[in-house]
Design a protein around this motif. Structure first.
Motif, PDB file in Angstrom:
ATOM      1  N   ALA A 102       0.858  -1.186   0.000  1.00 63.03           N
ATOM      2  CA  ALA A 102       0.000   0.000   0.000  1.00 63.03           C
ATOM      3  C   ALA A 102       0.893   1.235   0.000  1.00 63.03           C
ATOM      4  CB  ALA A 102      -0.915   0.009   1.225  1.00 63.03           C
ATOM      5  N   HIS A 103       0.644   2.105  -0.964  1.00 62.49           N
ATOM      6  CA  HIS A 103       1.339   3.389  -1.011  1.00 62.49           C
ATOM      7  C   HIS A 103       0.447   4.379  -0.274  1.00 62.49           C
ATOM      8  CE1 HIS A 103       4.397   2.266  -4.057  1.00 62.49           C
ATOM      9  NE2 HIS A 103       3.523   1.310  -4.255  1.00 62.49           N
ATOM     10  N   ASN A 104       1.004   4.999   0.749  1.00 62.76           N
ATOM     11  CA  ASN A 104       0.214   5.916   1.562  1.00 62.76           C
ATOM     12  C   ASN A 104       1.022   7.160   1.865  1.00 62.76           C
ATOM     13  OD1 ASN A 104       1.933   4.536   3.513  1.00 62.76           O
ATOM     14  ND2 ASN A 104       0.652   5.450   5.086  1.00 62.76           N
ATOM     15  N   ARG A 121      -0.505  13.509  16.663  1.00 64.15           N
ATOM     16  CA  ARG A 121      -1.554  12.763  15.975  1.00 64.15           C
ATOM     17  C   ARG A 121      -1.021  12.258  14.644  1.00 64.15           C
ATOM     18  NH1 ARG A 121      -7.780  14.677  15.076  1.00 64.15           N
ATOM     19  NH2 ARG A 121      -8.470  12.758  14.082  1.00 64.15           N
ATOM     20  N   ARG A 122      -1.278  10.994  14.354  1.00 67.70           N
ATOM     21  CA  ARG A 122      -0.917  10.411  13.055  1.00 67.70           C
ATOM     22  C   ARG A 122      -2.178   9.871  12.402  1.00 67.70           C
ATOM     23  NH1 ARG A 122       4.219   7.002  11.376  1.00 67.70           N
ATOM     24  NH2 ARG A 122       4.770   9.148  10.915  1.00 67.70           N
ATOM     25  N   GLN A 123      -2.336  10.247  11.145  1.00 64.23           N
ATOM     26  CA  GLN A 123      -3.388   9.695  10.301  1.00 64.23           C
ATOM     27  C   GLN A 123      -2.727   9.259   9.000  1.00 64.23           C
ATOM     28  OE1 GLN A 123      -5.728  13.453  10.908  1.00 64.23           O
ATOM     29  NE2 GLN A 123      -7.431  12.015  11.060  1.00 64.23           N
ATOM     30  N   SER A 124      -3.480   8.584   8.168  1.00 66.45           N
ATOM     31  CA  SER A 124      -2.911   8.105   6.916  1.00 66.45           C
ATOM     32  C   SER A 124      -3.886   8.334   5.780  1.00 66.45           C
ATOM     33  CB  SER A 124      -2.591   6.613   7.034  1.00 66.45           C
ATOM     34  OG  SER A 124      -1.897   6.162   5.900  1.00 66.45           O
ATOM     35  N   VAL A 125      -3.333   8.671   4.640  1.00 65.97           N
ATOM     36  CA  VAL A 125      -4.085   8.770   3.389  1.00 65.97           C
ATOM     37  C   VAL A 125      -3.548   7.665   2.493  1.00 65.97           C
ATOM     38  CG1 VAL A 125      -4.655  10.207   1.400  1.00 65.97           C
ATOM     39  CG2 VAL A 125      -4.284  11.278   3.642  1.00 65.97           C
ATOM     40  N   TYR A 126      -4.430   6.853   1.957  1.00 64.06           N
ATOM     41  CA  TYR A 126      -4.022   5.719   1.132  1.00 64.06           C
ATOM     42  C   TYR A 126      -4.162   6.097  -0.341  1.00 64.06           C
ATOM     43  CZ  TYR A 126      -4.078   3.533   5.623  1.00 64.06           C
ATOM     44  OH  TYR A 126      -3.810   3.249   6.945  1.00 64.06           O
ATOM     45  N   ASP A 127      -3.055   5.960  -1.096  1.00 63.29           N
ATOM     46  CA  ASP A 127      -3.029   6.381  -2.492  1.00 63.29           C
ATOM     47  C   ASP A 127      -3.352   5.251  -3.465  1.00 63.29           C
ATOM     48  OD1 ASP A 127      -2.388   9.052  -1.899  1.00 63.29           O
ATOM     49  OD2 ASP A 127      -0.267   8.563  -1.731  1.00 63.29           O
ATOM     50  N   PHE A 128      -2.696   4.113  -3.321  1.00 61.96           N
ATOM     51  CA  PHE A 128      -3.032   2.936  -4.124  1.00 61.96           C
ATOM     52  C   PHE A 128      -2.310   1.725  -3.558  1.00 61.96           C
ATOM     53  CE2 PHE A 128       0.517   4.995  -6.257  1.00 61.96           C
ATOM     54  CZ  PHE A 128       1.388   3.960  -6.550  1.00 61.96           C
ATOM     55  N   GLY A 129      -2.748   0.553  -3.960  1.00 57.08           N
ATOM     56  CA  GLY A 129      -2.145  -0.658  -3.431  1.00 57.08           C
ATOM     57  C   GLY A 129      -2.431  -1.856  -4.306  1.00 57.08           C
ATOM     58  N   SER A 130      -1.785  -2.975  -3.997  1.00 57.06           N
ATOM     59  CA  SER A 130      -1.989  -4.199  -4.761  1.00 57.06           C
ATOM     60  C   SER A 130      -1.575  -5.406  -3.925  1.00 57.06           C
ATOM     61  CB  SER A 130      -1.177  -4.163  -6.063  1.00 57.06           C
ATOM     62  OG  SER A 130       0.195  -4.020  -5.780  1.00 57.06           O
ATOM     63  N   PHE A 131      -2.030  -6.559  -4.375  1.00 57.61           N
ATOM     64  CA  PHE A 131      -1.624  -7.823  -3.754  1.00 57.61           C
ATOM     65  C   PHE A 131      -0.264  -8.247  -4.302  1.00 57.61           C
ATOM     66  CE2 PHE A 131      -6.224  -8.210  -3.103  1.00 57.61           C
ATOM     67  CZ  PHE A 131      -6.264  -8.653  -1.797  1.00 57.61           C
ATOM     68  N   THR A 132       0.477  -9.013  -3.508  1.00 56.71           N
ATOM     69  CA  THR A 132       1.694  -9.672  -3.973  1.00 56.71           C
ATOM     70  C   THR A 132       1.578 -11.148  -3.626  1.00 56.71           C
ATOM     71  OG1 THR A 132       2.897  -9.249  -1.901  1.00 56.71           O
ATOM     72  CG2 THR A 132       3.105  -7.593  -3.653  1.00 56.71           C
ATOM     73  N   PHE A 133       2.261 -11.965  -4.394  1.00 52.30           N
ATOM     74  CA  PHE A 133       2.162 -13.416  -4.248  1.00 52.30           C
ATOM     75  C   PHE A 133       3.568 -13.998  -4.144  1.00 52.30           C
ATOM     76  CE2 PHE A 133      -1.462 -11.760  -6.566  1.00 52.30           C
ATOM     77  CZ  PHE A 133      -2.526 -12.291  -5.861  1.00 52.30           C
ATOM     78  N   PRO A 134       4.107 -14.066  -2.921  1.00 57.05           N
ATOM     79  CA  PRO A 134       5.507 -14.445  -2.732  1.00 57.05           C
ATOM     80  C   PRO A 134       5.874 -15.837  -3.250  1.00 57.05           C
ATOM     81  CG  PRO A 134       4.453 -13.936  -0.616  1.00 57.05           C
ATOM     82  CD  PRO A 134       3.445 -13.728  -1.677  1.00 57.05           C
ATOM     83  N   ARG A 150     -10.455   0.549  -3.124  1.00 57.04           N
ATOM     84  CA  ARG A 150      -9.395  -0.064  -3.938  1.00 57.04           C
ATOM     85  C   ARG A 150      -8.003   0.346  -3.474  1.00 57.04           C
ATOM     86  NH1 ARG A 150      -9.340  -2.157  -9.319  1.00 57.04           N
ATOM     87  NH2 ARG A 150      -7.239  -2.051 -10.168  1.00 57.04           N
ATOM     88  N   GLU A 151      -7.857   1.589  -3.011  1.00 59.25           N
ATOM     89  CA  GLU A 151      -6.549   2.109  -2.621  1.00 59.25           C
ATOM     90  C   GLU A 151      -5.900   1.313  -1.494  1.00 59.25           C
ATOM     91  OE1 GLU A 151      -8.866   5.510  -4.436  1.00 59.25           O
ATOM     92  OE2 GLU A 151      -9.305   3.828  -3.080  1.00 59.25           O
ATOM     93  N   THR A 172      -8.620   8.337   1.309  1.00 60.30           N
ATOM     94  CA  THR A 172      -7.902   7.951   0.102  1.00 60.30           C
ATOM     95  C   THR A 172      -7.577   9.225  -0.670  1.00 60.30           C
ATOM     96  OG1 THR A 172      -9.988   7.617  -1.073  1.00 60.30           O
ATOM     97  CG2 THR A 172      -8.977   5.671  -0.058  1.00 60.30           C
ATOM     98  N   ARG A 173      -6.690   9.101  -1.602  1.00 65.47           N
ATOM     99  CA  ARG A 173      -6.209  10.267  -2.351  1.00 65.47           C
ATOM    100  C   ARG A 173      -7.363  11.054  -2.972  1.00 65.47           C
ATOM    101  NH1 ARG A 173      -1.041  10.412  -6.023  1.00 65.47           N
ATOM    102  NH2 ARG A 173      -1.209  12.527  -6.793  1.00 65.47           N
TER     103      ARG A 173
END
Length: 191
Positions: A102-104, A121-134, A150-151, A172-173
Motif C-alpha cells: 500500500a502506497h500511503n 496525531r498520526r493519520q494516513s491517506v491511502y493512495d493505491f495498493g496491490s496484492f503480492t504473491f511471494p 481499492r486504494e 484515500t487520495r
C-alpha cells in the motif's frame, strides 16, 4: 545551527523512527509520540500507547509489515507542525502465502513541548495498493477485498484475514475524508 533546521531534523528523526515498529523496538517506538498522542490507521484508532501494544500482538502473529518512509514535508507555525510523508507499507501473511503493498502518506501533527518535538496525531491517506504473491498466485476472496476502497483493498484484506479488521473507511487520495483531515489540521496549526 538555525533553530528551524534543528526543528526539522528532530521531526525527521520522529518520522524515520517508524523503523522501530518494524524492528519491534517498542520502547523507542513509544518515544515518538507525546503521552496523549493518538493514531488512526487502517487497523487501529486510539491512544498511541495502545497502538504499540497492538503492534506487539501483530508482531507475534503471521502478519509481518515493513514501512519504507520518504522524506517529510514540514509546515511550521511556532511550536506546531504539520508533517506529510510518503510511505510504502509492505505486508505479508506467511500462513496465507499472500502479501500486499500500500502506497500511503502519513499525515502527522507534531508539537514541541519543553523544547522537544514529538508526534501528537498520526493519520494516513491511502493512495493505491496491490496484492503480492511471494510463492505464486493464490486465490483471494474477492467479496472480502471489495469491502475496502481499492486504494487499500489488499492491505485491508490481509489485515482482516490476519485478525486485525478494518472497522471503517479511511482517507484515500483526493477523497472528502482527506480534505476534512487537512482542514482540521490547518485549523489546529493556525490556532
Amino acid at each position: 545551527m538555525n533553530a528551524r533546521v534543528e526543528d526539522r531534523m528532530q521531526i525527521t528523526d520522529l518520522i524515520t523512527g517508524w523503523l522501530y515498529r518494524d524492528l519491534g523496538d517498542w520502547d523507542r517506538l513509544r518515544g515518538l509520540f507525546h503521552l496523549d498522542g493518538t493514531i488512526e490507521v487502517t487497523w487501529f484508532e486510539g491512544n498511541f500507547g495502545d497502538f504499540v501494544d497492538g503492534s506487539m500482538a501483530m508482531g507475534a502473529s503471521d502478519l509481518r509489515t515493513k514501512h519504507l518512509i520518504g522524506t517529510p514535508v514540514v509546515t511550521f507555525n511556532g511550536s506546531k507542525a504539520i508533517v506529510e510523508t510518503n510511505a510504502v507499507i509492505v505486508a505479508e501473511n506467511s500462513r496465507l502465502e499472500l502479501g500486499g503493498v500500500a502506497h500511503n502518506r502519513f499525515y502527522d501533527m507534531a508539537e514541541q513541548r519543553d523544547g522537544v518535538w514529538k508526534l501528537l496525531r498520526r493519520q494516513s491517506v491511502y493512495d493505491f495498493g496491490s496484492f503480492t504473491f511471494p510463492l505464486g498466485v493464490v486465490d483471494i476472496d474477492r467479496a472480502v477485498a471489495a469491502k475496502y476502497p481499492r486504494e487499500y483493498a489488499a492491505l485491508g484484506y490481509l489485515l482482516e484475514k490476519s485478525g486485525f479488521p478494518v472497522k471503517r473507511v479511511f482517507a484515500t487520495r483526493g477523497s472528502q475524508l482527506e480534505r476534512e483531515m487537512k482542514e482540521h489540521a490547518a485549523d489546529w496549526l493556525a490556532a
